[in-house]
Design a protein around this motif. Structure first.
Motif, PDB file in Angstrom:
ATOM      1  N   LEU A 197      44.534  44.077  29.639  1.00  0.00           N
ATOM      2  CA  LEU A 197      45.887  43.755  30.693  1.00  0.00           C
ATOM      3  C   LEU A 197      47.769  43.631  30.835  1.00  0.00           C
ATOM      4  CD1 LEU A 197      42.726  41.691  32.755  1.00  0.00           C
ATOM      5  CD2 LEU A 197      43.510  43.944  32.991  1.00  0.00           C
ATOM      6  N   LYS A 198      46.930  42.786  29.290  1.00  0.00           N
ATOM      7  CA  LYS A 198      48.106  41.820  29.242  1.00  0.00           C
ATOM      8  C   LYS A 198      49.580  43.580  28.498  1.00  0.00           C
ATOM      9  CE  LYS A 198      47.606  38.267  26.968  1.00  0.00           C
ATOM     10  NZ  LYS A 198      47.489  37.139  25.662  1.00  0.00           N
ATOM     11  N   THR A 199      48.839  44.713  27.754  1.00  0.00           N
ATOM     12  CA  THR A 199      49.362  45.749  28.160  1.00  0.00           C
ATOM     13  C   THR A 199      49.866  46.736  28.931  1.00  0.00           C
ATOM     14  OG1 THR A 199      48.241  45.711  25.977  1.00  0.00           O
ATOM     15  CG2 THR A 199      49.076  47.935  26.580  1.00  0.00           C
ATOM     16  N   LEU A 200      49.018  46.407  29.722  1.00  0.00           N
ATOM     17  CA  LEU A 200      48.608  47.263  31.410  1.00  0.00           C
ATOM     18  C   LEU A 200      50.121  46.528  32.027  1.00  0.00           C
ATOM     19  CD1 LEU A 200      46.087  48.275  32.238  1.00  0.00           C
ATOM     20  CD2 LEU A 200      47.414  49.663  31.373  1.00  0.00           C
ATOM     21  N   GLY A 201      50.804  44.941  31.754  1.00  0.00           N
ATOM     22  CA  GLY A 201      51.607  44.668  32.699  1.00  0.00           C
ATOM     23  C   GLY A 201      51.276  42.995  34.205  1.00  0.00           C
ATOM     24  N   TYR A 202      49.390  43.299  33.905  1.00  0.00           N
ATOM     25  CA  TYR A 202      49.323  42.185  34.145  1.00  0.00           C
ATOM     26  C   TYR A 202      49.531  41.059  33.176  1.00  0.00           C
ATOM     27  CZ  TYR A 202      46.613  45.042  36.917  1.00  0.00           C
ATOM     28  OH  TYR A 202      46.812  46.470  38.066  1.00  0.00           O
ATOM     29  N   ALA A 208      44.091  50.245  39.568  1.00  0.00           N
ATOM     30  CA  ALA A 208      45.096  50.477  40.082  1.00  0.00           C
ATOM     31  C   ALA A 208      45.630  50.212  41.696  1.00  0.00           C
ATOM     32  CB  ALA A 208      45.303  52.303  39.960  1.00  0.00           C
ATOM     33  N   GLU A 209      43.535  50.339  42.063  1.00  0.00           N
ATOM     34  CA  GLU A 209      43.265  50.543  43.471  1.00  0.00           C
ATOM     35  C   GLU A 209      44.039  49.134  43.844  1.00  0.00           C
ATOM     36  OE1 GLU A 209      39.680  53.006  44.437  1.00  0.00           O
ATOM     37  OE2 GLU A 209      40.347  54.463  43.676  1.00  0.00           O
ATOM     38  N   TYR A 242      43.692  45.656  42.384  1.00  0.00           N
ATOM     39  CA  TYR A 242      45.256  44.997  41.244  1.00  0.00           C
ATOM     40  C   TYR A 242      46.137  46.058  41.699  1.00  0.00           C
ATOM     41  CZ  TYR A 242      40.832  42.396  40.965  1.00  0.00           C
ATOM     42  OH  TYR A 242      39.498  40.545  41.714  1.00  0.00           O
ATOM     43  N   PRO A 243      47.115  46.111  41.868  1.00  0.00           N
ATOM     44  CA  PRO A 243      48.184  47.161  41.711  1.00  0.00           C
ATOM     45  C   PRO A 243      49.529  46.262  41.076  1.00  0.00           C
ATOM     46  CG  PRO A 243      47.951  47.093  44.155  1.00  0.00           C
ATOM     47  CD  PRO A 243      46.869  46.365  43.649  1.00  0.00           C
ATOM     48  N   LEU A 244      50.322  46.753  40.621  1.00  0.00           N
ATOM     49  CA  LEU A 244      51.545  45.827  40.432  1.00  0.00           C
ATOM     50  C   LEU A 244      52.463  46.348  40.833  1.00  0.00           C
ATOM     51  CD1 LEU A 244      51.309  47.121  36.175  1.00  0.00           C
ATOM     52  CD2 LEU A 244      51.116  44.424  37.801  1.00  0.00           C
ATOM     53  N   ASN A 245      53.070  45.569  40.911  1.00  0.00           N
ATOM     54  CA  ASN A 245      54.126  45.335  42.200  1.00  0.00           C
ATOM     55  C   ASN A 245      55.231  45.941  41.648  1.00  0.00           C
ATOM     56  OD1 ASN A 245      53.222  44.098  43.565  1.00  0.00           O
ATOM     57  ND2 ASN A 245      53.923  41.680  43.565  1.00  0.00           N
ATOM     58  N   GLN A 293      44.186  35.111  37.841  1.00  0.00           N
ATOM     59  CA  GLN A 293      43.095  36.686  38.330  1.00  0.00           C
ATOM     60  C   GLN A 293      43.144  37.431  37.111  1.00  0.00           C
ATOM     61  OE1 GLN A 293      46.762  39.599  39.163  1.00  0.00           O
ATOM     62  NE2 GLN A 293      45.808  39.383  41.925  1.00  0.00           N
ATOM     63  N   PHE A 294      43.375  36.615  36.107  1.00  0.00           N
ATOM     64  CA  PHE A 294      42.673  37.232  34.989  1.00  0.00           C
ATOM     65  C   PHE A 294      40.914  37.605  34.554  1.00  0.00           C
ATOM     66  CE2 PHE A 294      45.005  38.510  31.084  1.00  0.00           C
ATOM     67  CZ  PHE A 294      45.863  39.036  30.956  1.00  0.00           C
ATOM     68  N   LYS A 295      41.144  36.379  34.807  1.00  0.00           N
ATOM     69  CA  LYS A 295      39.049  35.637  35.347  1.00  0.00           C
ATOM     70  C   LYS A 295      38.689  36.870  36.173  1.00  0.00           C
ATOM     71  CE  LYS A 295      36.129  32.480  35.008  1.00  0.00           C
ATOM     72  NZ  LYS A 295      35.390  30.760  35.281  1.00  0.00           N
ATOM     73  N   GLN A 296      39.246  36.458  37.013  1.00  0.00           N
ATOM     74  CA  GLN A 296      38.408  37.460  38.504  1.00  0.00           C
ATOM     75  C   GLN A 296      38.271  38.824  38.044  1.00  0.00           C
ATOM     76  OE1 GLN A 296      40.342  36.692  42.142  1.00  0.00           O
ATOM     77  NE2 GLN A 296      39.820  38.549  42.605  1.00  0.00           N
ATOM     78  N   ILE A 297      40.000  39.383  37.877  1.00  0.00           N
ATOM     79  CA  ILE A 297      39.427  40.632  37.151  1.00  0.00           C
ATOM     80  C   ILE A 297      38.560  41.683  36.062  1.00  0.00           C
ATOM     81  CG2 ILE A 297      40.914  42.755  36.363  1.00  0.00           C
ATOM     82  CD1 ILE A 297      43.581  41.334  37.639  1.00  0.00           C
TER      83      ILE A 297
END
Length: 563
Positions: A519-524, A557-558, A560-563, A529-533
């Protein structure tokens, strides 16, 4: 049969120490002593001097005529024929036959040091079978026997190897070397009396030579144990050393009261004839086999026979031992012994819990452990059920088809990594059958976590409702430890058992295709929210809606899209 050896002397045949009474002892008190120790007569001693002897018959006749409060000096035989320790057996035979005497006190320098009975004379000590040689034991054990027997001889004692080691040696292949995991030594007086602490003294002597052994001293009777763990020569070995003793049960299932006695009385207190064998390790007549109760004959006929009919009333754990030995050795329980077991159970004595019953607490748990951890536990439990002996655990416990099914399912769960031993899981399944399961667990002195698990079991079972979705079952099962789940699975319906099996084997191992680092690598950014995802991804993975990383990234992506 061998003839009596005339070279044997009173010292070799006599029993010591001698149970005595004073002249002022009442007839009623003397009768109680004979009942307690199983003797047929009592020497009477006054200020260290033998002054008379009284027989059970004389006491019974006097009591019948209302003389229970009369002192024994009024009915004792004051003219007592005695012998010395060196008196040969042929002379003892002659005195007993000429004067029709059933017992002869042994006097040494004015002191009563032993007694020889007619039974001692009639009993022909069997010659040692060719297969019963210490050389058949592995060399490290022979060394221990030699050191211990020499130490006992130096102190004027006799030393005996007793019980299971002798039995197993007789049963073993005559050409095979015999190893041991436990050894029982009994110290008895010979030139010197063996006091209560003789076993401890001998154990300390052995520990000086084997400092790697741990010494434990038990109880007021001062029995000693030496323990080796993974020793290069001896492996894991337990040696018990005790002075010869007798025991008396004040009431059924009590702990016995123990007192110093002779090797004969020590063997008589044991459970079965095949375990009441002793091999003398000290001179004279080292390697002589003592078989007072027909143990060798019972080994040959492959049967377990109790020493006396009240044995199971005094100690109900002997019922479990009888079954354990019978199944383990491939023997049958001798018919009269089985009848005594059934009589003891039918008496209802084990249902009384108005006083402490140690035999039905930790001692019964120990026997259950021996049985349930053995490969032969299934036929053993079935035999106990056939004897109705499960009432020793609880008066209402029966091995019905449902409980037998549960035990077999629990047996399959031994392949999983549980924090409790397999035997305990089987025992918990047995106990869980009962309404007052927690009380029984406390009585058997099970660990606190087992008691808590059994207490909460009904509520947990009621709350676990099967679901078609693996994720929902994981949420239901996750709060409970593996031991609780194994117990529930063994007892539950097929659906819940299948779910728990899947949980152990599959579901608990499943992880989402993406973890926190991904998730960090993907930019989150890390946060709530980490735990929920991650929880959502796990649910979807368990339910088969996400199968790989690509599908996981599409879901992110559907939803939890990144801003």
């Amino acid at each position: 049969m061998p003839s009596i050896n005339p070279e044997q002397s009173a010292r070799e045949l006599m029993s010591s120490p001698v149970r005595t009474v004073r002249p002022e002892t009442t007839i009623e008190e003397a009768q109680k002593i004979l009942l307690r120790y199983g003797h047929s007569g009592l020497p009477i001693v006054d200020e260290g001097r033998l002054v008379g002897i009284v027989s059970r018959r004389d006491l019974d006749i006097a009591a019948y005529h209302g003389l229970k409060d009369t002192p024994v000096k009024r009915i004792m035989a004051a003219q007592v024929r005695t012998i010395e320790p060196s008196t040969p057996l042929s002379e003892i035979q002659g005195v007993m036959g000429t004067y029709d005497i059933g017992r002869l006190p042994v006097i040494d320098q004015g002191q009563l040091v032993g007694i020889v009975t007619r039974t001692d004379v009639l009993r022909k000590l069997q010659p040692v079978p060719e297969t019963l040689r210490l050389e058949r034991f592995a060399a490290p054990f022979q060394k221990i026997f030699a050191i211990a027997s020499q130490a006992a001889e130096d102190r004027g004692w006799h030393l005996y190897l007793v019980g299971g080691a002798v039995r197993d040696l007789l049963l073993a292949d005559p050409t095979a070397e015999v190893g041991l995991s436990d050894i029982d030594f009994v110290v008895d007086g010979f030139h010197q009396s063996a006091e209560v602490g003789a076993g401890v003294e001998l154990a300390k002597c052995l520990q000086k030579i084997y400092p790697q052994a741990r010494l434990e001293i038990h109880g007021k009777f001062q029995t000693a144990a030496l323990l080796w763990h993974n020793d290069p020569e001896l492996g894991s070995l337990w040696i018990d050393i005790a002075t010869a003793r007798t025991e008396f049960y004040l009431y059924p299932a009590a702990n016995p009261e123990v007192e110093a006695s002779s090797i004969r009385q020590d063997l008589y207190r044991r459970d079965f004839t095949v375990n009441a064998l002793a091999l003398r390790l000290t001179n004279p007549r080292a390697h002589e086999l003592l078989d007072y109760f027909g143990g060798i004959a019972d080994l040959r006929s492959h049967q377990i026979r109790v020493l006396h009919p009240n044995s199971f009333i005094e100690d109900p754990t002997r019922i479990y031992r009888a079954v354990r030995f019978a199944v383990r050795l491939g023997f049958e329980i001798e018919p009269q012994t089985e009848a005594s077991i059934r009589h003891a159970i039918a008496s209802g004595l084990y249902n009384r819990r108005d006083r402490p019953v140690p035999a039905l607490q930790s001692r019964l748990r120990s026997e259950l452990k021996y049985i349930l951890q053995a490969r032969y536990w299934k036929p053993a439990i079935q035999k106990l059920a056939d004897l109705d002996a499960l009432v020793c655990i609880h008066p209402s416990l029966k091995l019905d088809r449902e409980l037998w099914r549960q035990l077999k399912w629990a047996d399959r769960f031994q392949r999983f990594d549980l924090a409790i031993p397999h035997w305990q899981l089987l025992l918990e399944v047995l106990i869980a059958k009962l309404d007052d399961r927690a009380t029984v667990a406390k009585t058997l002195q099970l660990p606190h976590d087992a008691i808590e698990r059994l207490t909460k079991l009904p509520a947990i079972e009621a709350a676990l409702q099967p679901s078609e979705k693996p994720s929902e079952m994981v949420q239901l099962l996750k709060p409970f430890d593996s031991e609780t789940l194994a117990l529930i699975a063994a007892r539950g319906a097929r659906s819940i058992r299948r779910s728990i099996y899947q949980y152990f084997n599959v579901w608990s191992q499943i992880k989402p295709p993406i973890d926190g680092s991904d998730l960090k690598t993907l930019g989150y950014k890390p946060g709530k929210q980490f735990k929920q995802i991650l929880e959502e991804l796990l649910v979807l993975t368990l339910d088969g809606k996400i199968c790989d990383r690509t599908e996981a990234e599409q879901y992110l992506a559907e939803h939890y899209p990144l801003n």
